[in-house]
Design a protein around this motif. Structure first.
Motif, mmCIF file in Angstrom:
data_model
loop_
_atom_site.group_PDB
_atom_site.id
_atom_site.type_symbol
_atom_site.label_atom_id
_atom_site.label_comp_id
_atom_site.label_asym_id
_atom_site.label_seq_id
_atom_site.Cartn_x
_atom_site.Cartn_y
_atom_site.Cartn_z
ATOM 1 N N LYS A 97 53.161 37.821 45.069
ATOM 2 C CA LYS A 97 52.010 37.966 44.172
ATOM 3 C C LYS A 97 52.237 39.082 43.170
ATOM 4 C CE LYS A 97 47.064 38.717 43.914
ATOM 5 N NZ LYS A 97 45.861 39.167 44.595
ATOM 6 N N SER A 117 52.483 38.136 39.291
ATOM 7 C CA SER A 117 51.406 38.672 38.450
ATOM 8 C C SER A 117 51.971 39.414 37.245
ATOM 9 C CB SER A 117 50.496 39.595 39.259
ATOM 10 O OG SER A 117 49.797 38.864 40.228
ATOM 11 N N ASN A 118 53.082 40.107 37.440
ATOM 12 C CA ASN A 118 53.721 40.802 36.317
ATOM 13 C C ASN A 118 54.176 39.823 35.243
ATOM 14 O OD1 ASN A 118 53.366 43.414 37.262
ATOM 15 N ND2 ASN A 118 55.293 43.395 38.399
ATOM 16 N N GLU A 140 44.525 32.068 37.478
ATOM 17 C CA GLU A 140 44.849 33.124 36.512
ATOM 18 C C GLU A 140 45.439 32.535 35.233
ATOM 19 O OE1 GLU A 140 44.522 36.708 36.450
ATOM 20 O OE2 GLU A 140 43.014 35.992 37.865
ATOM 21 N N ARG A 164 43.780 32.845 31.481
ATOM 22 C CA ARG A 164 44.527 33.558 30.437
ATOM 23 C C ARG A 164 45.088 32.623 29.371
ATOM 24 N NH1 ARG A 164 47.602 38.541 33.159
ATOM 25 N NH2 ARG A 164 46.147 38.952 34.854
ATOM 26 N N PHE A 221 45.796 30.916 43.261
ATOM 27 C CA PHE A 221 45.526 32.111 42.454
ATOM 28 C C PHE A 221 46.274 32.032 41.120
ATOM 29 C CE2 PHE A 221 47.419 36.173 41.144
ATOM 30 C CZ PHE A 221 46.279 36.869 40.759
ATOM 31 N N LEU A 222 47.554 31.665 41.176
ATOM 32 C CA LEU A 222 48.354 31.575 39.950
ATOM 33 C C LEU A 222 47.767 30.554 38.984
ATOM 34 C CD1 LEU A 222 51.952 31.722 41.443
ATOM 35 C CD2 LEU A 222 50.815 33.499 40.088
ATOM 36 N N LEU A 238 52.807 36.961 34.596
ATOM 37 C CA LEU A 238 51.621 36.398 33.952
ATOM 38 C C LEU A 238 51.129 37.267 32.789
ATOM 39 C CD1 LEU A 238 49.428 35.129 36.938
ATOM 40 C CD2 LEU A 238 50.419 33.735 35.122
ATOM 41 N N LYS A 239 51.455 38.543 32.833
ATOM 42 C CA LYS A 239 50.978 39.464 31.795
ATOM 43 C C LYS A 239 51.580 39.161 30.426
ATOM 44 C CE LYS A 239 50.183 43.203 35.052
ATOM 45 N NZ LYS A 239 50.667 44.494 35.544
#
Length: 110
Positions: A30, A34-35, A67, A71, A63-64, A37-38
């Motif tokens: 995760k 998550s990094n 998100e 976004r 979750f992915l 995804l930024k």
């Protein structure tokens, strides 16, 4: 447990998750995912080398997806391993992700 960057250019990233996606590894996955995804505008995650997935791994995929949608990132899951397909089919979640799933003739029948 590893996440390999297969290709990255102009906001499009291709990743591969290797080994397991279980409660024992999902927190590390995760953080790494998550990094990405930024900065991504489009993300492709290759699941061919996922040997085991449990409810924690499934929660990470959910979750992915959530998100990415929030976004405005195009997320696709590709090359689903047998373990991943079994879980997605068991819980009827294949359509939720919307990615085509190819069933290999080499998989054992159960």
């Amino acid at each position: 447990m590893a996440i390999e960057v297969k290709q990255q250019k102009k906001g499009v990233i291709h990743l591969a998750i290797q080994d397991e996606m279980t409660i024992y590894s999902v927190l590390e996955h995760k953080g790494q995912l998550s990094n990405y995804l930024k900065s991504a505008k489009e993300m492709h995650i290759d699941l061919a080398q996922v040997t085991e997935i449990d409810s924690a791994g499934l929660q990470l995929l959910l979750f992915l997806k959530q998100e990415a949608v929030s976004r405005g990132i195009a997320l696709s899951l590709t090359q689903h391993s047998e373990a991943v397909v079994e879980v997605l089919e068991l819980l009827n979640l294949s359509k939720h992700f919307g990615d085509p799933i190819v069933i290999s003739a080499d998989w054992k029948s159960s």
